[in-house]
Design an enzyme around this catalytic site. Structure first.
Site: not given
Ligand code: 13P
Length: 389
Positions: A64, A176, A216, A218, A258, A327, A389
């Site tokens: 993605d 997500k 998520e 992170e 995630k 993932s 990202y």
């Protein structure tokens, strides 16, 4: 949160994954679970989707990347960032024969969700053929967070409900939202609260529109801190995330997490072994994540392909309350890209490389992986300071 019997679901189900006669064909344990939680038109479907993604020996292929990040992947092999090149790369990945044996879900960028192969088959249909659930990145990326210590927050709540409804019509069944927390920048209480609240609002909206939210936050690898510091921050972040998920009446049985693995900072003087990483990560998860959550799907965060697989394998040496899987984006794509080099004659070899990595992680999900015979390329770390990202 009301606890009621569910009315009949109104939605249609993912081709190949969902049987037609819904209520009678749901596994009894899913029907039972769905009947005791907050009712909504999609509740049973959410529980079913999350369970099918968290199925033994399978995990998620994350492709993605925003157009800008996909451009970086392409430029690493000398290709221009054009729509045709992005399509060619995604086509290579999504039409890999046999991928569904190891991959249960694929996270797509919006462009790919609406795109077809060069021979006219929708990418969503390529996935359904392999019984892979299509997913969609719904956040709108990170921007600076005023009043913080140089930290960021994640945009995308405006218009999210209507976008999710459209993505559902297009075939997506999970979503997500990636936000980040930086240890060297603090993290400040403000940044953690903002990250947790944003994730919880997104999760509630995604569920309301039939998409299983991947949650998520992170925790970036950046920094020279020890693993104990990562554990402390991760516990704090996940405590806030679950506090706000509950406040927003999110159905825990219909989400996936995630997380980052709990490791020392990338610039710490010592590396940790897979066993140590597994011990710290599982300690954190057991302290913070209710067993109602069906699946923990780790990100790779800049670890090498082999490292990410070894760490996953170490976490599956014990029986866990949740499905513990992957993932990965970078840790599934690195060798594939290097093998492909943008040349049509290399597509088959690149697809084989994807299957090798997917299978290795599938075996690691079952706790039976050995790194013997892995190529040197797959052992190269991919950490980049300030990665977006
Ligand atoms: P990585 O596995 O490259 O860290 O991917 C992060 C991500 O959020 C992909 O969806």
């Amino acid at each position: 949160m009301a606890t009621t019997k569910l009315s009949a679901p109104t939605s249609h189900w993912i081709g190949g994954v969902r049987p037609l006669n819904l209520r009678s064909s749901l596994r009894p344990e899913i029907r039972q679970v769905a009947a005791t939680i907050r009712s909504g038109p999609y509740t049973e479907e959410l529980v079913h989707t999350a369970k099918s993604i968290a199925s033994p020996g399978r995990g998620i292929l994350a492709i993605d990347e925003s157009n800008a990040t996909c451009g970086k992947r392409l430029s690493s092999i000398g290709l221009e960032n054009t729509e045709a090149n992005r399509q060619a790369y995604r086509q290579l990945l999504l039409t890999t024969p046999g991928l569904g044996e190891y991959i249960s879900g694929a996270i797509l960028f919006e462009e790919t969700l609406y795109q077809s192969t060069t021979y006219g088959e929708k990418f969503v249909d390529c996935l359904r053929r392999e019984k892979i659930v299509p997913g969609i990145k719904v956040d709108k990326g990170l921007v600076p967070l005023p009043g913080s210590n140089n930290e960021s927050w994640c945009q995308g709540l405006d218009g999210l409900a209507s976008r999710c409804a459209e993505y559902y019509k297009q075939g997506a069944r999970f979503a997500k939202w990636r936000t980040v927390v930086s240890i060297p920048c603090g993290p400040s209480a403000l940044a953690v609260k903002e990250a947790a609240w944003g994730l919880a609002r997104y999760a509630a909206i995604a569920q309301d529109n039939g998409l299983v939210p991947i949650v998520e936050p992170e925790i970036l690898l950046d920094g020279d801190h020890a693993i104990e510091r990562t554990l402390e921050v991760a516990e704090n972040v996940w405590a806030e995330v679950f506090f706000y998920l509950a406040q927003n009446s999110v159905v825990f049985e219909g989400i996936l997490l995630k997380p980052s693995m709990v490791t020392p900072g990338a610039e710490h003087k010592e590396k940790a072994s897979p066993e140590t990483i597994a011990k710290y990560t599982l300690t954190m998860l057991k302290r913070r994540v209710p067993p109602a959550v069906p699946g923990i799907m780790f990100l790779s965060g800049g670890q090498s392909e082999v490292e990410a697989t070894l760490n996953l394998n170490a976490m599956n040496q014990s029986t866990n309350p949740w499905h513990v899987s992957f993932s990965y984006a970078r840790a599934l794509q690195n060798t594939v890209l290097k093998t492909w080099q943008g040349q049509p004659e290399n597509v088959e070899a690149a697809q084989k490389a994807l299957l090798i990595r997917a299978k290795a992680n599938s075996v690691a999900q079952l706790g039976r992986y050995s790194s013997q015979g892995e190529a040197e390329e797959a052992k190269k770390g991919m950490f980049q300071k300030g990665y977006t990202y």
